[in-house]
Design a protein around this motif. Structure first.
Motif, mmCIF file in Angstrom:
data_model
loop_
_atom_site.group_PDB
_atom_site.id
_atom_site.type_symbol
_atom_site.label_atom_id
_atom_site.label_comp_id
_atom_site.label_asym_id
_atom_site.label_seq_id
_atom_site.Cartn_x
_atom_site.Cartn_y
_atom_site.Cartn_z
ATOM 1 N N ALA A 1 -34.506 -57.664 8.383
ATOM 2 C CA ALA A 1 -34.455 -56.466 7.535
ATOM 3 C C ALA A 1 -35.474 -55.430 7.999
ATOM 4 C CB ALA A 1 -34.698 -56.846 6.075
ATOM 5 N N LEU A 2 -36.661 -55.886 8.392
ATOM 6 C CA LEU A 2 -37.662 -54.957 8.908
ATOM 7 C C LEU A 2 -37.180 -54.299 10.199
ATOM 8 C CD1 LEU A 2 -40.908 -56.999 8.205
ATOM 9 C CD2 LEU A 2 -40.356 -54.752 7.238
ATOM 10 N N ALA A 3 -36.605 -55.082 11.091
ATOM 11 C CA ALA A 3 -36.100 -54.530 12.354
ATOM 12 C C ALA A 3 -34.972 -53.530 12.095
ATOM 13 C CB ALA A 3 -35.617 -55.654 13.269
ATOM 14 N N GLU A 4 -34.085 -53.861 11.159
ATOM 15 C CA GLU A 4 -32.993 -52.952 10.816
ATOM 16 C C GLU A 4 -33.542 -51.653 10.221
ATOM 17 O OE1 GLU A 4 -29.544 -50.995 10.283
ATOM 18 O OE2 GLU A 4 -29.904 -52.770 11.527
ATOM 19 N N ARG A 5 -34.523 -51.763 9.357
ATOM 20 C CA ARG A 5 -35.149 -50.573 8.768
ATOM 21 C C ARG A 5 -35.780 -49.716 9.863
ATOM 22 N NH1 ARG A 5 -35.765 -46.983 4.430
ATOM 23 N NH2 ARG A 5 -37.849 -46.126 4.610
ATOM 24 N N ARG A 6 -36.456 -50.364 10.811
ATOM 25 C CA ARG A 6 -37.086 -49.619 11.917
ATOM 26 C C ARG A 6 -36.032 -48.822 12.677
ATOM 27 N NH1 ARG A 6 -36.990 -50.155 16.966
ATOM 28 N NH2 ARG A 6 -36.271 -52.311 16.994
ATOM 29 N N ILE B 1 -44.367 -56.674 18.638
ATOM 30 C CA ILE B 1 -43.320 -56.256 17.694
ATOM 31 C C ILE B 1 -41.981 -56.853 18.127
ATOM 32 C CG2 ILE B 1 -42.071 -54.295 16.699
ATOM 33 C CD1 ILE B 1 -45.031 -54.650 15.755
ATOM 34 N N ALA B 2 -41.712 -56.835 19.433
ATOM 35 C CA ALA B 2 -40.469 -57.431 19.931
ATOM 36 C C ALA B 2 -40.408 -58.920 19.603
ATOM 37 C CB ALA B 2 -40.353 -57.213 21.444
ATOM 38 N N ARG B 3 -41.503 -59.633 19.802
ATOM 39 C CA ARG B 3 -41.532 -61.072 19.460
ATOM 40 C C ARG B 3 -41.326 -61.279 17.969
ATOM 41 N NH1 ARG B 3 -45.668 -61.071 23.103
ATOM 42 N NH2 ARG B 3 -47.242 -60.983 21.465
ATOM 43 N N LEU B 4 -41.943 -60.437 17.179
ATOM 44 C CA LEU B 4 -41.818 -60.538 15.731
ATOM 45 C C LEU B 4 -40.355 -60.364 15.312
ATOM 46 C CD1 LEU B 4 -43.700 -60.811 13.236
ATOM 47 C CD2 LEU B 4 -43.748 -58.322 13.158
ATOM 48 N N THR C 1 -49.485 -59.093 8.548
ATOM 49 C CA THR C 1 -48.707 -58.433 9.603
ATOM 50 C C THR C 1 -47.424 -57.859 9.030
ATOM 51 O OG1 THR C 1 -49.625 -59.901 11.286
ATOM 52 C CG2 THR C 1 -47.574 -58.759 11.836
ATOM 53 N N LEU C 2 -46.736 -58.641 8.197
ATOM 54 C CA LEU C 2 -45.503 -58.157 7.575
ATOM 55 C C LEU C 2 -45.789 -56.954 6.678
ATOM 56 C CD1 LEU C 2 -43.863 -61.565 6.660
ATOM 57 C CD2 LEU C 2 -43.379 -60.096 8.634
ATOM 58 N N ASP C 3 -46.878 -57.012 5.936
ATOM 59 C CA ASP C 3 -47.257 -55.896 5.070
ATOM 60 C C ASP C 3 -47.516 -54.637 5.888
ATOM 61 O OD1 ASP C 3 -47.074 -57.344 2.691
ATOM 62 O OD2 ASP C 3 -49.199 -57.875 2.698
ATOM 63 N N ARG C 4 -48.251 -54.763 6.991
ATOM 64 C CA ARG C 4 -48.558 -53.600 7.836
ATOM 65 C C ARG C 4 -47.284 -53.029 8.454
ATOM 66 N NH1 ARG C 4 -52.051 -56.519 11.438
ATOM 67 N NH2 ARG C 4 -51.400 -55.012 12.991
ATOM 68 N N TYR C 5 -46.403 -53.909 8.917
ATOM 69 C CA TYR C 5 -45.140 -53.480 9.517
ATOM 70 C C TYR C 5 -44.328 -52.699 8.482
ATOM 71 C CZ TYR C 5 -40.847 -54.106 12.372
ATOM 72 O OH TYR C 5 -39.717 -53.927 13.121
ATOM 73 N N ALA C 6 -44.171 -53.254 7.299
ATOM 74 C CA ALA C 6 -43.401 -52.589 6.250
ATOM 75 C C ALA C 6 -44.029 -51.242 5.897
ATOM 76 C CB ALA C 6 -43.305 -53.491 5.021
ATOM 77 N N GLY D 1 -42.643 -47.174 5.724
ATOM 78 C CA GLY D 1 -42.526 -46.556 4.408
ATOM 79 C C GLY D 1 -42.020 -47.504 3.337
ATOM 80 N N CYS D 2 -42.260 -48.790 3.526
ATOM 81 C CA CYS D 2 -41.808 -49.809 2.578
ATOM 82 C C CYS D 2 -42.967 -50.723 2.219
ATOM 83 C CB CYS D 2 -40.704 -50.674 3.204
ATOM 84 S SG CYS D 2 -39.203 -49.780 3.587
ATOM 85 N N ARG D 3 -42.696 -51.635 1.315
ATOM 86 C CA ARG D 3 -43.654 -52.689 1.031
ATOM 87 C C ARG D 3 -42.867 -53.979 0.846
ATOM 88 N NH1 ARG D 3 -44.004 -50.303 -4.432
ATOM 89 N NH2 ARG D 3 -43.060 -51.808 -5.826
ATOM 90 N N VAL D 4 -43.511 -55.079 1.128
ATOM 91 C CA VAL D 4 -42.917 -56.397 0.933
ATOM 92 C C VAL D 4 -43.403 -56.889 -0.418
ATOM 93 C CG1 VAL D 4 -42.771 -58.760 1.812
ATOM 94 C CG2 VAL D 4 -42.919 -56.838 3.420
#
Length: 101
Positions: free
Chosen positions: A37-42, A63-66, A77-82, A86-89
């Motif tokens: 979902a994070l990758a799709e959002r990106r 990021i690619a590995r993630l 890491t997930l929180d920072r990515y989101a 412009g999102c939050r987990v």
């Protein structure tokens, strides 16, 4: 219904050795879905892996590995990515007997 395949056999074998194995598989699947979902959002917000990595003070390869592995990513890491997207987990506890929905 799909035929019984190799993955089913592996899960059955591991479950015989560790009755908690199906719960571990379920947890890994939930992590994989969150990362997808994070990758799709990106992609939807048209951010490159490089741009996200720079905003996170990380590298494009991390990021690619993630995005492409079933890595056990740190919550921070997930929180920072989101956040960069412009999102939050959101985290919540769900009783085990209500988890299958």
């Amino acid at each position: 219904m799909p035929e019984h395949d190799f993955l089913d056999e592996v899960i059955e074998e591991r479950t015989e050795r560790n009755p908690d194995f199906p719960a571990l598989v379920d947890a890994a699947q939930r992590r994989r879905e969150l990362l997808a979902a994070l990758a799709e959002r990106r992609r939807r917000v048209e951010q490159s892996q490089t741009a996200v990595a720079a905003a996170m003070q990380s590298s494009q390869s991390s990021i690619a590995r993630l995005e492409t592995s079933a890595t056990d990513a740190r919550l921070s890491t997930l929180d920072r990515y989101a956040h960069v997207l412009g999102c939050r987990v959101e985290y919540r506890l769900v009783p085990e007997d209500q988890a299958a929905a």
